[in-house]
Scaffold this active site. Sequence first.
Site, PDB file in Angstrom:
ATOM      1  N   GLY A  12     -46.552  -0.824  -1.561  1.00  0.00           N
ATOM      2  CA  GLY A  12     -46.669   0.473  -1.098  1.00  0.00           C
ATOM      3  C   GLY A  12     -47.517   0.532   0.069  1.00  0.00           C
ATOM      4  O   GLY A  12     -48.399  -0.147   0.674  1.00  0.00           O
ATOM      5  N   ASP A  75     -40.436  -5.826  -2.709  1.00  0.00           N
ATOM      6  CA  ASP A  75     -39.373  -6.833  -2.949  1.00  0.00           C
ATOM      7  C   ASP A  75     -40.178  -8.325  -3.398  1.00  0.00           C
ATOM      8  O   ASP A  75     -41.340  -8.512  -2.270  1.00  0.00           O
ATOM      9  CB  ASP A  75     -38.374  -6.974  -1.760  1.00  0.00           C
ATOM     10  CG  ASP A  75     -37.148  -6.219  -1.747  1.00  0.00           C
ATOM     11  OD1 ASP A  75     -36.874  -5.859  -2.952  1.00  0.00           O
ATOM     12  OD2 ASP A  75     -36.964  -5.655  -0.635  1.00  0.00           O
ATOM     13  N   GLY A 110     -51.341  -5.448  -1.685  1.00  0.00           N
ATOM     14  CA  GLY A 110     -52.126  -4.976  -2.511  1.00  0.00           C
ATOM     15  C   GLY A 110     -52.061  -6.366  -3.489  1.00  0.00           C
ATOM     16  O   GLY A 110     -51.873  -7.470  -3.198  1.00  0.00           O
ATOM     17  N   GLY A 111     -52.267  -6.069  -4.881  1.00  0.00           N
ATOM     18  CA  GLY A 111     -52.278  -7.095  -5.943  1.00  0.00           C
ATOM     19  C   GLY A 111     -50.983  -7.912  -6.025  1.00  0.00           C
ATOM     20  O   GLY A 111     -50.960  -9.159  -6.016  1.00  0.00           O
ATOM     21  N   THR A 113     -48.659  -8.351  -3.810  1.00  0.00           N
ATOM     22  CA  THR A 113     -48.763  -9.075  -2.513  1.00  0.00           C
ATOM     23  C   THR A 113     -49.510 -10.518  -2.627  1.00  0.00           C
ATOM     24  O   THR A 113     -48.894 -11.461  -2.131  1.00  0.00           O
ATOM     25  CB  THR A 113     -49.058  -8.130  -1.322  1.00  0.00           C
ATOM     26  OG1 THR A 113     -48.224  -7.181  -1.190  1.00  0.00           O
ATOM     27  CG2 THR A 113     -48.927  -9.004   0.112  1.00  0.00           C
ATOM     28  N   ASP A 135     -55.805   1.909  -4.010  1.00  0.00           N
ATOM     29  CA  ASP A 135     -56.097   2.149  -5.387  1.00  0.00           C
ATOM     30  C   ASP A 135     -57.299   1.111  -5.346  1.00  0.00           C
ATOM     31  O   ASP A 135     -57.921   1.375  -6.396  1.00  0.00           O
ATOM     32  CB  ASP A 135     -54.980   1.282  -6.321  1.00  0.00           C
ATOM     33  CG  ASP A 135     -53.686   1.809  -6.164  1.00  0.00           C
ATOM     34  OD1 ASP A 135     -53.610   3.123  -5.783  1.00  0.00           O
ATOM     35  OD2 ASP A 135     -52.529   1.122  -6.646  1.00  0.00           O
ATOM     36  N   GLY A 178     -53.782   5.751  -8.404  1.00  0.00           N
ATOM     37  CA  GLY A 178     -54.726   4.663  -8.514  1.00  0.00           C
ATOM     38  C   GLY A 178     -54.284   3.789  -9.480  1.00  0.00           C
ATOM     39  O   GLY A 178     -54.712   2.821  -9.848  1.00  0.00           O
ATOM     40  N   ARG A 301     -53.307  24.756 -14.707  1.00  0.00           N
ATOM     41  CA  ARG A 301     -52.322  24.861 -13.690  1.00  0.00           C
ATOM     42  C   ARG A 301     -52.482  23.387 -13.334  1.00  0.00           C
ATOM     43  O   ARG A 301     -53.495  22.860 -13.071  1.00  0.00           O
ATOM     44  CB  ARG A 301     -52.439  25.506 -12.156  1.00  0.00           C
ATOM     45  CG  ARG A 301     -51.975  27.018 -12.664  1.00  0.00           C
ATOM     46  CD  ARG A 301     -50.567  27.240 -12.663  1.00  0.00           C
ATOM     47  NE  ARG A 301     -50.113  28.703 -12.567  1.00  0.00           N
ATOM     48  CZ  ARG A 301     -50.359  29.490 -13.666  1.00  0.00           C
ATOM     49  NH1 ARG A 301     -50.414  28.972 -15.077  1.00  0.00           N
ATOM     50  NH2 ARG A 301     -49.938  30.642 -13.605  1.00  0.00           N
ATOM     51  N   ARG A 310     -51.012   8.825   0.381  1.00  0.00           N
ATOM     52  CA  ARG A 310     -51.045   7.625   1.286  1.00  0.00           C
ATOM     53  C   ARG A 310     -50.682   7.856   2.522  1.00  0.00           C
ATOM     54  O   ARG A 310     -50.557   6.895   3.557  1.00  0.00           O
ATOM     55  CB  ARG A 310     -49.957   6.893   0.689  1.00  0.00           C
ATOM     56  CG  ARG A 310     -50.383   6.209  -0.481  1.00  0.00           C
ATOM     57  CD  ARG A 310     -49.391   4.971  -0.938  1.00  0.00           C
ATOM     58  NE  ARG A 310     -48.047   4.778  -0.786  1.00  0.00           N
ATOM     59  CZ  ARG A 310     -47.054   4.551  -1.743  1.00  0.00           C
ATOM     60  NH1 ARG A 310     -47.370   4.282  -2.867  1.00  0.00           N
ATOM     61  NH2 ARG A 310     -45.856   4.436  -1.274  1.00  0.00           N
TER      62      ARG A 310
HETATM   63  O1  F6P Z   1     -50.367   1.111  -5.072  1.00  0.00           O
HETATM   64  C1  F6P Z   1     -50.228   2.366  -4.437  1.00  0.00           C
HETATM   65  C2  F6P Z   1     -49.810   3.390  -5.341  1.00  0.00           C
HETATM   66  O2  F6P Z   1     -49.674   4.361  -4.492  1.00  0.00           O
HETATM   67  C3  F6P Z   1     -50.288   3.680  -6.516  1.00  0.00           C
HETATM   68  O3  F6P Z   1     -51.678   4.249  -6.710  1.00  0.00           O
HETATM   69  C4  F6P Z   1     -48.910   4.388  -7.337  1.00  0.00           C
HETATM   70  O4  F6P Z   1     -49.322   4.013  -8.818  1.00  0.00           O
HETATM   71  C5  F6P Z   1     -47.871   3.607  -6.705  1.00  0.00           C
HETATM   72  O5  F6P Z   1     -48.188   2.977  -5.284  1.00  0.00           O
HETATM   73  C6  F6P Z   1     -46.757   4.430  -6.454  1.00  0.00           C
HETATM   74  O6  F6P Z   1     -45.668   3.432  -5.964  1.00  0.00           O
HETATM   75  P1  F6P Z   1     -44.283   4.146  -5.325  1.00  0.00           P
HETATM   76  O7  F6P Z   1     -44.785   4.723  -3.962  1.00  0.00           O
HETATM   77  O8  F6P Z   1     -43.602   3.034  -5.135  1.00  0.00           O
HETATM   78  O9  F6P Z   1     -43.884   5.168  -6.002  1.00  0.00           O
END
Ligand code: F6P
Length: 384
Positions: A12, A75, A110-111, A113, A135, A178, A301, A310
Amino acid sequence: MVKTVGILTSGGDSPGLNAAIRGVGKAAIGAHGMHVIGYRDGFRGLVENRSAPLTRAELSGILTIGGTILGTSRDKPHRMPVGKKTMDMTDVIVETYQRHHLDALVCIGGGGTQKNAQRLVDKGLNIVTLPKTIDNDVEGTDITFGFDTALGIVTDAIDRLHSTAHSHHRIIVVEVMGHNAGWLALGAGIAGGADVILIPEIAYDVEAVAEAIRHRSRTGSEFSIVAVSEGAMSREEAAELQKAEASLVRAKRASKNGQAKKRGVRKARARTRVADIQAKLTNSTLQLSQRLEQLTGLESRVTILGHLQRGGTPSAGDRLLATRLGTACADLLNQGTFGVMVAARGDGAEPVPLEQVVGRRKIVPMDHPWIRAARNVGVCLGDG
Ligand code: F6P
């Protein structure tokens, strides 16, 4: 000696990726005289041979821009959709690496990768990684870039939700990203003054949450902000998922023991059960809001912040961190240190062997100072 280095961003996107590309690239070119190539859309760029040289010109003016100039994807080298099939493309990546005469490849992500990068290390490639994700759940580093910007965005959202919750005497349940770690919800929840913070690390009791809100009403605060991590679960949901996951582990063990076809069916069933529960959990914030409305008599709500968290310009903290780690990465390449992630450690940067990073997730420990701080200012963490 490293002369030519490739860079890719994977997983992401997050604020600070361009600052990191710039940090690695400018230091590699300027301080070490390297030639830098960028690969498009994560590992897929190496498979499809889509690349572009990164010179000083391409690296200029990108520090403040969100997203990634290289594009990204989720990917995986060993399981990549190609046409209608899913194929192991690792050897194609190795071929491109060799054909382009790369001496090293920098993988920023991230993890997931880190795990994919380790697969390329196992194939003999010279890899260095950088830790990014909003995250903040990558093992081995004090912090990941992207987190600080997202923390600011979520805190700002909670600030804004306060005035509307207060005016309407409502509960507002705000869902925070997260993945399976609570860093973002906990950090922004504390910074934004949320009254309830629910994170994946603490299974919550909905009655305890309702009681905390009712208590606020009784003592004159007829509104509440509930910051809920997307991965948070009620005690019942956590128990159901744990049971399904345990039976999947048992099914996998049995099939490893070679107990054939029947075991395969059992494994597939267990996998479907876990997936069904996970799918049900995607609506859990809405359900929580409805339940709190019933239990407290207050209107409730939901605000799902989603990908807003992001997007946009990286914070000063993330630009600094990404530049710090990016330039340290170029130094490591120059020294010939490979198979490592460049971790943030205090004010410095440190190489951590990838094997110590992959397959682990940094979650919020129960003795973390943020947990103590939240409890001490009267935040309900859902556990009574
Ligand atoms: O890992 C970052 C993140 O934004 C997470 O917080 C979230 O669960 C995920 O990616 C969402 O992924 P995508 O953008 O593929 O829907």
